[in-house]
Design an enzyme around this catalytic site. Sequence first.
Site, mmCIF file in Angstrom:
data_model
loop_
_atom_site.group_PDB
_atom_site.id
_atom_site.type_symbol
_atom_site.label_atom_id
_atom_site.label_comp_id
_atom_site.label_asym_id
_atom_site.label_seq_id
_atom_site.Cartn_x
_atom_site.Cartn_y
_atom_site.Cartn_z
ATOM 1 N N ASN A 2 0.858 -1.135 0.048
ATOM 2 C CA ASN A 2 -0.066 0.055 -0.059
ATOM 3 C C ASN A 2 0.830 1.220 0.007
ATOM 4 O O ASN A 2 0.492 2.294 -0.566
ATOM 5 C CB ASN A 2 -0.877 0.042 0.993
ATOM 6 C CG ASN A 2 -2.241 -0.723 0.792
ATOM 7 O OD1 ASN A 2 -3.058 -0.452 0.173
ATOM 8 N ND2 ASN A 2 -2.182 -1.910 1.483
ATOM 9 N N LEU A 41 0.575 -2.625 12.479
ATOM 10 C CA LEU A 41 -0.226 -3.497 13.377
ATOM 11 C C LEU A 41 -0.222 -3.106 14.686
ATOM 12 O O LEU A 41 -0.834 -3.897 15.706
ATOM 13 C CB LEU A 41 0.422 -4.669 13.308
ATOM 14 C CG LEU A 41 0.534 -5.665 11.752
ATOM 15 C CD1 LEU A 41 1.057 -6.835 11.996
ATOM 16 C CD2 LEU A 41 -1.096 -5.931 11.584
ATOM 17 N N LYS A 42 0.225 -1.728 15.166
ATOM 18 C CA LYS A 42 0.414 -1.418 16.494
ATOM 19 C C LYS A 42 -0.805 -0.384 16.797
ATOM 20 O O LYS A 42 -1.141 0.271 15.947
ATOM 21 C CB LYS A 42 1.556 -0.711 17.072
ATOM 22 C CG LYS A 42 2.840 -1.611 16.604
ATOM 23 C CD LYS A 42 3.040 -2.672 17.542
ATOM 24 C CE LYS A 42 4.370 -3.334 17.148
ATOM 25 N NZ LYS A 42 4.341 -4.560 18.058
ATOM 26 N N LEU A 43 -1.411 -0.372 18.091
ATOM 27 C CA LEU A 43 -2.389 0.571 18.312
ATOM 28 C C LEU A 43 -1.602 1.997 18.486
ATOM 29 O O LEU A 43 -0.468 2.053 18.931
ATOM 30 C CB LEU A 43 -2.952 0.420 19.751
ATOM 31 C CG LEU A 43 -4.173 0.588 20.070
ATOM 32 C CD1 LEU A 43 -5.316 0.131 19.242
ATOM 33 C CD2 LEU A 43 -4.597 0.341 21.542
ATOM 34 N N ILE A 44 -2.502 2.940 17.897
ATOM 35 C CA ILE A 44 -1.840 4.293 17.929
ATOM 36 C C ILE A 44 -2.110 4.877 19.278
ATOM 37 O O ILE A 44 -3.211 4.922 19.857
ATOM 38 C CB ILE A 44 -2.715 5.085 16.841
ATOM 39 C CG1 ILE A 44 -2.229 4.355 15.399
ATOM 40 C CG2 ILE A 44 -2.056 6.672 16.969
ATOM 41 C CD1 ILE A 44 -1.153 5.032 14.671
ATOM 42 N N ASN A 98 -7.128 4.344 8.672
ATOM 43 C CA ASN A 98 -6.286 3.065 8.610
ATOM 44 C C ASN A 98 -7.231 2.126 7.324
ATOM 45 O O ASN A 98 -8.285 2.535 7.117
ATOM 46 C CB ASN A 98 -6.984 2.400 9.717
ATOM 47 C CG ASN A 98 -6.376 0.937 10.040
ATOM 48 O OD1 ASN A 98 -5.006 0.663 9.743
ATOM 49 N ND2 ASN A 98 -6.937 -0.062 10.548
ATOM 50 N N HIS A 124 -8.582 -1.787 6.414
ATOM 51 C CA HIS A 124 -8.921 -2.916 7.122
ATOM 52 C C HIS A 124 -9.433 -3.824 5.882
ATOM 53 O O HIS A 124 -10.398 -3.388 5.232
ATOM 54 C CB HIS A 124 -9.700 -2.944 8.355
ATOM 55 C CG HIS A 124 -9.942 -4.319 9.005
ATOM 56 N ND1 HIS A 124 -8.897 -4.658 9.871
ATOM 57 C CD2 HIS A 124 -11.070 -5.131 8.859
ATOM 58 C CE1 HIS A 124 -9.386 -5.898 10.163
ATOM 59 N NE2 HIS A 124 -10.492 -6.289 9.699
ATOM 60 N N ASP A 145 -9.833 -0.838 14.700
ATOM 61 C CA ASP A 145 -10.904 -0.952 13.852
ATOM 62 C C ASP A 145 -12.026 -0.279 14.203
ATOM 63 O O ASP A 145 -12.969 -1.037 13.553
ATOM 64 C CB ASP A 145 -11.110 -2.380 13.276
ATOM 65 C CG ASP A 145 -9.852 -3.037 13.002
ATOM 66 O OD1 ASP A 145 -8.840 -2.419 12.402
ATOM 67 O OD2 ASP A 145 -9.699 -4.463 13.270
ATOM 68 N N GLU A 201 -7.377 -1.919 -2.222
ATOM 69 C CA GLU A 201 -6.862 -1.080 -1.497
ATOM 70 C C GLU A 201 -5.890 -0.080 -2.009
ATOM 71 O O GLU A 201 -6.008 1.097 -1.986
ATOM 72 C CB GLU A 201 -5.988 -1.875 -0.505
ATOM 73 C CG GLU A 201 -6.857 -3.009 0.591
ATOM 74 C CD GLU A 201 -6.183 -3.508 1.705
ATOM 75 O OE1 GLU A 201 -4.799 -3.360 1.720
ATOM 76 O OE2 GLU A 201 -6.418 -4.575 2.061
#
Length: 199
Positions: free
Chosen positions: A18, A94-97, A111, A113, A154, A183
């Site tokens: 992406n 893949l990490k939480l902001i 984001n 998904h 998400d 995407e």
Amino acid sequence: MGKPAPKLAVFISGTGTNLQALIDARKKGKLTAEIALVVSSSPQTGGLSRAKNADIPTFIFEEKKYPSQPVATTALLDKLKEHMIDYIANAGYLKLIAPEIIAAYPDKIINIHPALLPKYGGKGMYGIRVHEAVIAAHEKESGVTFHLVDEKYDHGRILKQIKVPVYEDDTPELLQQRILKEEHKHYPIVINNLIKEKT
Ligand code: GRF
């Protein structure tokens, strides 16, 4: 002279296809933002070489290497400020902001998904697992969701959803490729639209 392009940071954790689609869109004049920074959650992501090939500055952000979460968040915020970042696009991150980053960029973090949220989202639902779950549930369609980032996985406002069919003899890998294509095609458009909405 026109207004300078808003500056975008792209966050990655993986192969970065992406990211590549965004780099290519920018080169073709189809992305209104300048990709001014690529943040990678590991020094080993394939996406880093894509950034380097395009001469985009990179920042390796390994949260665990900092003495505490607030110190890590401050380091990331400082880096974003240093590069005068206006928007953030997660591209396989893949990490939480951290909430402090979300507060500093209200409704400016996007984001992707690879499913039709709210179905097949949440913690642990990433990568091939998403497509395995969709096929196991005999869904007739899946797709991609572009959404704003808030403090839950998400969860933020949905900006756009594109549907793709799921075939009877599909494999998770084939479905993943079908969705990835969408995407790549739609991410620059979604970013452009958000920028338009915000300015
Ligand atoms: C994509 O499937 C995206 O939906 C998800 O992570 C994957 C990233 O792929 N969030 P890539 O690193 O851009 O190739």
